[in-house]
Scaffold this motif. Structure first.
Motif, PDB file in Angstrom:
ATOM      1  N   ALA A  96       0.824  -1.216   0.000  1.00 47.43           N
ATOM      2  CA  ALA A  96       0.000   0.000   0.000  1.00 47.43           C
ATOM      3  C   ALA A  96       0.853   1.260   0.000  1.00 47.43           C
ATOM      4  O   ALA A  96       0.409   2.318  -0.438  1.00 47.43           O
ATOM      5  CB  ALA A  96      -0.911  -0.002   1.219  1.00 47.43           C
ATOM      6  N   ASP A  97       2.090   1.147   0.509  1.00 49.12           N
ATOM      7  CA  ASP A  97       2.950   2.325   0.561  1.00 49.12           C
ATOM      8  C   ASP A  97       3.627   2.601  -0.779  1.00 49.12           C
ATOM      9  O   ASP A  97       4.282   3.597  -0.959  1.00 49.12           O
ATOM     10  CB  ASP A  97       4.035   2.155   1.633  1.00 49.12           C
ATOM     11  CG  ASP A  97       3.445   2.250   3.025  1.00 49.12           C
ATOM     12  OD1 ASP A  97       2.329   2.760   3.117  1.00 49.12           O
ATOM     13  OD2 ASP A  97       4.100   1.820   3.984  1.00 49.12           O
ATOM     14  N   LYS A  98       3.497   1.636  -1.704  1.00 48.47           N
ATOM     15  CA  LYS A  98       4.119   1.824  -3.006  1.00 48.47           C
ATOM     16  C   LYS A  98       3.057   2.315  -3.964  1.00 48.47           C
ATOM     17  O   LYS A  98       2.010   1.730  -4.087  1.00 48.47           O
ATOM     18  CB  LYS A  98       4.684   0.504  -3.535  1.00 48.47           C
ATOM     19  CG  LYS A  98       5.860  -0.001  -2.750  1.00 48.47           C
ATOM     20  CD  LYS A  98       6.476  -1.168  -3.455  1.00 48.47           C
ATOM     21  CE  LYS A  98       7.718  -1.622  -2.714  1.00 48.47           C
ATOM     22  NZ  LYS A  98       8.424  -2.664  -3.423  1.00 48.47           N
ATOM     23  N   LYS A  99       3.342   3.379  -4.669  1.00 46.41           N
ATOM     24  CA  LYS A  99       2.354   3.793  -5.661  1.00 46.41           C
ATOM     25  C   LYS A  99       3.050   4.460  -6.829  1.00 46.41           C
ATOM     26  O   LYS A  99       4.125   5.012  -6.687  1.00 46.41           O
ATOM     27  CB  LYS A  99       1.321   4.750  -5.059  1.00 46.41           C
ATOM     28  CG  LYS A  99       1.900   5.985  -4.424  1.00 46.41           C
ATOM     29  CD  LYS A  99       0.807   6.808  -3.818  1.00 46.41           C
ATOM     30  CE  LYS A  99       1.432   7.970  -3.082  1.00 46.41           C
ATOM     31  NZ  LYS A  99       1.140   9.240  -3.277  1.00 46.41           N
ATOM     32  N   ILE A 100       2.438   4.347  -7.961  1.00 46.30           N
ATOM     33  CA  ILE A 100       2.972   5.013  -9.128  1.00 46.30           C
ATOM     34  C   ILE A 100       2.477   6.456  -9.073  1.00 46.30           C
ATOM     35  O   ILE A 100       1.327   6.727  -8.798  1.00 46.30           O
ATOM     36  CB  ILE A 100       2.493   4.316 -10.422  1.00 46.30           C
ATOM     37  CG1 ILE A 100       2.883   2.849 -10.397  1.00 46.30           C
ATOM     38  CG2 ILE A 100       3.002   5.021 -11.645  1.00 46.30           C
ATOM     39  CD1 ILE A 100       4.265   2.507 -10.801  1.00 46.30           C
ATOM     40  N   ARG A 101       3.402   7.354  -9.316  1.00 47.44           N
ATOM     41  CA  ARG A 101       3.120   8.777  -9.171  1.00 47.44           C
ATOM     42  C   ARG A 101       1.930   9.223 -10.025  1.00 47.44           C
ATOM     43  O   ARG A 101       1.865   8.924 -11.206  1.00 47.44           O
ATOM     44  CB  ARG A 101       4.386   9.516  -9.630  1.00 47.44           C
ATOM     45  CG  ARG A 101       4.356  11.004  -9.436  1.00 47.44           C
ATOM     46  CD  ARG A 101       4.501  11.348  -7.984  1.00 47.44           C
ATOM     47  NE  ARG A 101       4.615  12.768  -7.793  1.00 47.44           N
ATOM     48  CZ  ARG A 101       4.619  13.341  -6.613  1.00 47.44           C
ATOM     49  NH1 ARG A 101       4.519  12.588  -5.525  1.00 47.44           N
ATOM     50  NH2 ARG A 101       4.727  14.625  -6.477  1.00 47.44           N
ATOM     51  N   SER A 102       1.002   9.939  -9.430  1.00 41.87           N
ATOM     52  CA  SER A 102      -0.032  10.574 -10.243  1.00 41.87           C
ATOM     53  C   SER A 102      -0.441  11.889  -9.591  1.00 41.87           C
ATOM     54  O   SER A 102      -0.336  12.054  -8.392  1.00 41.87           O
ATOM     55  CB  SER A 102      -1.238   9.654 -10.388  1.00 41.87           C
ATOM     56  OG  SER A 102      -1.840   9.464  -9.143  1.00 41.87           O
TER      57      SER A 102
ATOM     58  N   GLU B 269       7.942   2.704 -15.735  1.00 39.20           N
ATOM     59  CA  GLU B 269       7.104   3.419 -14.769  1.00 39.20           C
ATOM     60  C   GLU B 269       7.858   3.562 -13.443  1.00 39.20           C
ATOM     61  O   GLU B 269       8.533   2.634 -12.994  1.00 39.20           O
ATOM     62  CB  GLU B 269       5.803   2.663 -14.520  1.00 39.20           C
ATOM     63  CG  GLU B 269       4.836   2.707 -15.678  1.00 39.20           C
ATOM     64  CD  GLU B 269       5.232   1.796 -16.829  1.00 39.20           C
ATOM     65  OE1 GLU B 269       4.764   2.048 -17.944  1.00 39.20           O
ATOM     66  OE2 GLU B 269       6.016   0.856 -16.630  1.00 39.20           O
ATOM     67  N   ILE B 270       7.703   4.729 -12.845  1.00 40.86           N
ATOM     68  CA  ILE B 270       8.396   4.990 -11.571  1.00 40.86           C
ATOM     69  C   ILE B 270       7.506   4.565 -10.412  1.00 40.86           C
ATOM     70  O   ILE B 270       6.339   4.945 -10.329  1.00 40.86           O
ATOM     71  CB  ILE B 270       8.757   6.486 -11.449  1.00 40.86           C
ATOM     72  CG1 ILE B 270       9.765   6.853 -12.545  1.00 40.86           C
ATOM     73  CG2 ILE B 270       9.334   6.793 -10.075  1.00 40.86           C
ATOM     74  CD1 ILE B 270      10.005   8.332 -12.681  1.00 40.86           C
ATOM     75  N   ILE B 271       8.071   3.763  -9.537  1.00 38.70           N
ATOM     76  CA  ILE B 271       7.373   3.358  -8.317  1.00 38.70           C
ATOM     77  C   ILE B 271       7.873   4.265  -7.196  1.00 38.70           C
ATOM     78  O   ILE B 271       9.077   4.348  -6.940  1.00 38.70           O
ATOM     79  CB  ILE B 271       7.662   1.884  -7.975  1.00 38.70           C
ATOM     80  CG1 ILE B 271       7.183   0.970  -9.116  1.00 38.70           C
ATOM     81  CG2 ILE B 271       6.996   1.490  -6.659  1.00 38.70           C
ATOM     82  CD1 ILE B 271       7.747  -0.430  -9.081  1.00 38.70           C
ATOM     83  N   VAL B 272       6.957   4.972  -6.570  1.00 35.98           N
ATOM     84  CA  VAL B 272       7.324   5.847  -5.453  1.00 35.98           C
ATOM     85  C   VAL B 272       7.132   5.047  -4.162  1.00 35.98           C
ATOM     86  O   VAL B 272       6.012   4.704  -3.791  1.00 35.98           O
ATOM     87  CB  VAL B 272       6.446   7.123  -5.426  1.00 35.98           C
ATOM     88  CG1 VAL B 272       6.868   8.031  -4.277  1.00 35.98           C
ATOM     89  CG2 VAL B 272       6.557   7.868  -6.747  1.00 35.98           C
ATOM     90  N   ASN B 273       8.234   4.752  -3.518  1.00 37.58           N
ATOM     91  CA  ASN B 273       8.207   3.925  -2.317  1.00 37.58           C
ATOM     92  C   ASN B 273       8.412   4.825  -1.102  1.00 37.58           C
ATOM     93  O   ASN B 273       9.485   5.409  -0.916  1.00 37.58           O
ATOM     94  CB  ASN B 273       9.337   2.883  -2.439  1.00 37.58           C
ATOM     95  CG  ASN B 273       9.220   1.782  -1.409  1.00 37.58           C
ATOM     96  OD1 ASN B 273       8.482   1.913  -0.434  1.00 37.58           O
ATOM     97  ND2 ASN B 273       9.958   0.709  -1.597  1.00 37.58           N
ATOM     98  N   ASN B 274       7.368   4.973  -0.308  1.00 38.83           N
ATOM     99  CA  ASN B 274       7.444   5.836   0.886  1.00 38.83           C
ATOM    100  C   ASN B 274       8.030   5.057   2.053  1.00 38.83           C
ATOM    101  O   ASN B 274       7.584   3.958   2.353  1.00 38.83           O
ATOM    102  CB  ASN B 274       6.043   6.332   1.270  1.00 38.83           C
ATOM    103  CG  ASN B 274       5.478   7.257   0.213  1.00 38.83           C
ATOM    104  OD1 ASN B 274       6.033   8.307  -0.045  1.00 38.83           O
ATOM    105  ND2 ASN B 274       4.387   6.861  -0.417  1.00 38.83           N
ATOM    106  N   LYS B 275       9.036   5.647   2.695  1.00 38.17           N
ATOM    107  CA  LYS B 275       9.665   5.000   3.862  1.00 38.17           C
ATOM    108  C   LYS B 275       9.629   5.967   5.037  1.00 38.17           C
ATOM    109  O   LYS B 275       9.700   7.189   4.863  1.00 38.17           O
ATOM    110  CB  LYS B 275      11.135   4.665   3.556  1.00 38.17           C
ATOM    111  CG  LYS B 275      11.329   3.572   2.527  1.00 38.17           C
ATOM    112  CD  LYS B 275      11.434   2.233   3.184  1.00 38.17           C
ATOM    113  CE  LYS B 275      11.770   1.141   2.180  1.00 38.17           C
ATOM    114  NZ  LYS B 275      11.816  -0.172   2.770  1.00 38.17           N
TER     115      LYS B 275
ATOM    116  N   GLU C  73      11.865   4.030  -7.583  1.00 43.38           N
ATOM    117  CA  GLU C  73      12.319   2.707  -8.019  1.00 43.38           C
ATOM    118  C   GLU C  73      11.665   2.339  -9.350  1.00 43.38           C
ATOM    119  O   GLU C  73      10.673   2.939  -9.749  1.00 43.38           O
ATOM    120  CB  GLU C  73      11.940   1.649  -6.963  1.00 43.38           C
ATOM    121  CG  GLU C  73      12.528   1.942  -5.590  1.00 43.38           C
ATOM    122  CD  GLU C  73      12.059   0.960  -4.515  1.00 43.38           C
ATOM    123  OE1 GLU C  73      11.417  -0.053  -4.881  1.00 43.38           O
ATOM    124  OE2 GLU C  73      12.330   1.208  -3.330  1.00 43.38           O
ATOM    125  N   THR C  74      12.238   1.334 -10.004  1.00 42.22           N
ATOM    126  CA  THR C  74      11.615   0.775 -11.214  1.00 42.22           C
ATOM    127  C   THR C  74      11.708  -0.750 -11.141  1.00 42.22           C
ATOM    128  O   THR C  74      12.531  -1.293 -10.411  1.00 42.22           O
ATOM    129  CB  THR C  74      12.312   1.261 -12.500  1.00 42.22           C
ATOM    130  OG1 THR C  74      13.710   0.964 -12.409  1.00 42.22           O
ATOM    131  CG2 THR C  74      12.111   2.751 -12.733  1.00 42.22           C
TER     132      THR C  74
END
Length: 512
Positions: free
Chosen positions: A7-13, A354-360, A372-373
């Motif tokens: 759930a913390d990973k999302k593709i930027r939009s 596609e860029i994966i935005v991983n929130n930490k 990440e990709t």
């Protein structure tokens, strides 16, 4: 650092915004890019001269990711544009031809095996690289991989090299481990994936104070396995293998024990049927079950086959994505790519995954983002990409101790580093196993709860929750559910046979 949940990973939009605020946003983005460029230059200046050229290459890759992250204007996939998979896009593995033995030697001389070895074993409570966790007969993931390829080389009198993509987290430990393989008939190469700076979520600036990664390891991260192509190119290994006349690489996760070199798929690539054009990229997919609903799937989009991950799916279509009837396959992350095509897409700069935005959330309370990709997302950048629908046996990942239970059990026997399902199992699917996180999540705890691994040949489903231990010679068949309530403990006695049973906190055994 805990593993970030899906759930913390999302593709930027981005939401659509009124033009006034859009102009403001554009100005702040340009400003963010300029400030990051200044920060990266400062970090490079703190690094010894001899290391600077490589770090500058890695930072160029990061700047490219960061500028794309800032520029993206909405979901990377418009749901309505997803098309049905065309005829022949996914080939059934059972229709592939098996090459003749006299051909195999020449075919294997054109292959490179790549294992993605950047991950740590922290989610399973282990220190160091995940690849050195013991999985079977005191052998590690790395031992089994080395055994497989050495056996291939001996059997077919060839020289398939093994390439490990490490990260700064795993490289030192891996280098120490691979020394023990020196006497074997196997050439092992390693290279490191890039090292990127974590970004403060508020200021959008790197949190690193210096370019010395090991002085503040929390300020840095490896940017996902999609970084493979550029790092492989930057390492010089790609060019070396092309010069040697090798044409394809087989890429897979080191923790997928089913990802062995498959001669039928290699034959499909090297000796295509006359009517088929050369495939630069093959993704092995397998039939989706209810346990795989989050796995990436293959779609046809803008006349190209591409990978669709759950993180790219608009919220209102997540249920559609999880549907087994709508999307039948999921990506095993076993991939085959043509070496000269990798060289071309890297040199052209056409790798727009596609860029994966991983929130930490770091230990000191700081919120950061990692860009990440995914390695399979590059499929759309290659020509003639196809899927091959492979048997489930080619997907045996060990992500949790429940997976470890399966691969340590009598469901499998070991043959030259490869796990082979027991012929005594009546059907090819693996049992569904759920072990409670509180008592079984860490490898050490898990091992302490089994005097010996139970007989699982006839098991369909196992759920264990709470303080439960198993004696020797236990057999589990059908559906078995064992739940120790809080404060209770259940000891399954040695020699017990549980078939379609529910065992609850007060040790009553009921028919299921």
């Amino acid at each position: 650092m805990s593993d970030t949940r899906e759930a913390d990973k999302k593709i930027r939009s981005h939401q659509r915004t009124p033009s006034g605020s859009r102009d403001f946003k554009e100005a702040t983005k340009r400003d963010a890019l300029a400030r990051v460029a200044v920060e990266l230059e400062r970090l490079v200046s703190t690094i010894p001269e001899n290391r600077r050229p490589l770090v500058e290459k890695e930072f160029a890759g990061f700047k490219n990711l960061f500028s794309r992250f800032l520029a993206e204007q909405g979901p990377s996939v418009t749901w309505e544009k997803i098309e049905k998979l065309p005829e022949g896009a996914v080939i059934d593995y059972n229709t592939l031809e098996t090459p003749t033995t006299d051909n195999v030697h020449h075919m294997l001389d054109k292959l490179v095996v790549v294992k993605l070895n950047g991950g740590l074993g922290t989610s399973m409570g282990c220190k160091g690289p995940k690849s050195v966790i013991q999985v079977r007969n005191e052998l590690t993931f790395l031992d089994l991989t080395v055994q497989q390829i050495e056996h291939l080389n001996k059997t077919y009198k060839c020289n398939v090299p093994l390439v490990l993509m490490n990260s700064f987290n795993t490289d030192d430990d891996t280098q120490k481990v691979i020394r023990k393989y020196r006497g074997l008939k196997l050439e092992i190469h390693t290279f490191n994936q890039s090292c990127h700076p974590r970004i403060n979520r508020e200021s959008l600036l790197p949190i690193a104070k210096t370019g010395d990664v090991h002085s503040d390891i929390e300020a840095w991260y490896p940017p996902g396995h999609g970084d493979f192509y550029e790092s492989f190119y930057n390492s010089g290994l790609l060019q070396k293998f092309i010069k040697e006349g090798r044409t394809y690489c087989f890429i897979s996760n080191i923790d997928n024990l089913g990802a062995t070199v498959d001669l039928n798929i290699l034959n499909l690539l090297l000796n295509p049927e006359p009517q088929r054009s050369t495939s630069e990229f093959v993704m092995e997919v397998t039939d989706k079950t209810r346990a795989d609903v989050k796995g990436g799937t293959l779609i046809q989009y803008e006349d190209k086959l591409r990978l669709l991950e759950i993180a790219q799916v608009p919220k209102e279509h997540v249920d559609d994505f999880k549907s087994v009837s709508q999307f039948k396959f999921f990506n095993t992350n076993n991939l085959w790519a043509k070496l000269d095509a990798i060289q071309r897409v890297v040199e052209q700069g056409s790798l727009n995954m596609e860029i994966i935005v991983n929130n930490k959330h770091l230990g000191d309370g700081l919120n950061v983002i990692q860009l990440e990709t995914a390695v399979g997302a590059a499929m759309k950048c290659f020509e003639g990409g196809i899927g091959v629908n492979v048997p489930r046996s080619r997907f045996l990942p060990v992500k949790k101790t429940s997976d470890l239970l399966l691969v340590m059990s009598n469901l499998y026997s070991l043959s030259h580093g490869s796990l082979v399902m027991s012929p005594q199992r009546m059907f090819p699917s693996t049992p569904l196993v759920k072990l409670g996180d509180n008592h079984f999540a860490k490898v050490k705890e898990f091992l302490n709860r089994f005097a010996a691994i139970p007989d699982l040949i006839e098991l369909d489903h196992l759920t264990v929750s709470g303080d439960v231990t198993f004696g020797r010679g236990v057999s589990l068949k059908g559906t078995v559910i064992i739940i120790a309530n809080h404060g209770d403990r259940i000891d399954i006695p040695s020699g017990a046979l549980l078939e379609n049973k529910i065992v609850s906190g007060n040790l009553r055994i009921l028919d299921h």
